[in-house]
Scaffold this active site. Sequence first.
Site, short mmCIF file in Angstrom:
data_model
loop_
_atom_site.label_atom_id
_atom_site.label_comp_id
_atom_site.label_asym_id
_atom_site.label_seq_id
_atom_site.Cartn_x
_atom_site.Cartn_y
_atom_site.Cartn_z
N ASP A 88 -6.13 -6.46 4.88
CA ASP A 88 -7.26 -5.99 4.09
C ASP A 88 -8.09 -7.17 3.61
O ASP A 88 -9.31 -7.25 3.80
CB ASP A 88 -6.71 -5.17 2.91
N TYR A 136 0.81 -1.22 0.00
CA TYR A 136 0.00 0.00 0.00
C TYR A 136 0.84 1.26 0.00
O TYR A 136 0.30 2.36 0.02
CB TYR A 136 -0.93 0.01 1.22
N ASP A 172 -1.73 -18.92 3.27
CA ASP A 172 -2.66 -19.73 2.45
C ASP A 172 -3.28 -20.82 3.32
O ASP A 172 -4.49 -21.05 3.29
CB ASP A 172 -1.99 -20.30 1.19
N LYS A 217 3.81 -14.77 4.57
CA LYS A 217 4.28 -15.55 3.42
C LYS A 217 5.81 -15.43 3.38
O LYS A 217 6.40 -15.12 2.35
CB LYS A 217 3.62 -14.96 2.15
#
Length: 336
Positions: A229, A124, A205, A171
């Site tokens: 988000d 962002y 995930d 991740k």
Amino acid sequence: MSMKVCLIPGDGIGPEITHATKKVIAAAGADIDWIELPAGAGAVAEHKDVLPQHTIEAIREHRIALKGPLTTPVGGGFQSINVRLRKIFDLYAAVRPIRSLEGVKTRYDNVEIVVIRENTEGLYSGLEHEVVPGVVESIKVATRVGCERIARFAFKYAKERGRRKVTVMHKANIMKLSDGLFIECARKIHQQEGQGIEYEEMIIDNGCMQLVRDPSRFDMLLLENLYGDVLSDLCAGLVGGLGVVPGANLSSYCAIFEAVHGSAPDIAGQNKANPLALLMSGVMMLNHIGMAEAGDRIKTAYNGLLARGDKSELTPDIGGTGGTTQFADALCRRIR
Ligand code: NAI
């Protein structure tokens, strides 16, 4: 004594739900002097700016705002005003409580999760450019200062609210440096400041799968910006959708409260929007400014209405046959 609070009605369903929210907050006896401010696509006609300077100055002066959703054009156009506001006021911590509500039918009845989202870094940062025609780059920014302060915020929040566990989703197997720094800082702050709070890490995930399989195993989620988000909306889906999930954006000196949802152009102007997410954000705001009694009255009213209210008093997203105004009026009747 009345309290001055900035109010940005926003775009799409924003004006309808802010009107409803103001009405319910007034019925609960909170003496708020609203300072209505323009921002968003709707501000351009009159002020020739999606985020007029006087809106920024008013928030800087009063340091508390309740904000409706703001439309951001997809794939071009102006930069997100939400992102700009978070940067201008260094609103680094987004807090989004996600709870099952009696009377709102979902697959689960035992969800009680608080999402803590880092709100100023990650992808962002808006650092994008075309390297050569046909190749673009988006830069994901993580700083030690930013990662440590959001972790510190999460563990402090956990301690103050008696929460049991913080799960960091990441991740870092792929983004070894950026997500790697995020978990390194979370581990360190947990060791230094998170005594008594259980700590867990999960690759995101797998985390998404675990969340939809059994959300009750989670208590608090600590996430970098983009993951926060996306997972906020996923979690909203566990408890009845975007119409029932509130949020706060906090910095060390300023707070902007807003629902997780967007401007919902598909239902704007039709009296279909659920005002509850913004109203719940308003309750978070009342607690923040020392008007918790009014907040409690509103909570009691909406819990009662959801659990025992007539369908005609509820909005369609949660199985009702009424609309925004019927919902707000029913809440006002319950409060009085
Ligand atoms: P959205 O959150 O506006 O809508 C997604 C779906 O949820 C739609 O079907 C909508 O009707 C429904 N929905 C959302 N809020 C609802 C409510 N209160 N009551 C009943 N149903 C509700 O997301 P979308 O469509 O992806 O984005 C629309 C615009 O909102 C975009 O311009 C986006 O950038 C902006 N946006 C702004 C946010 C903010 O101001 N904080 C947050 C998210 C999106």
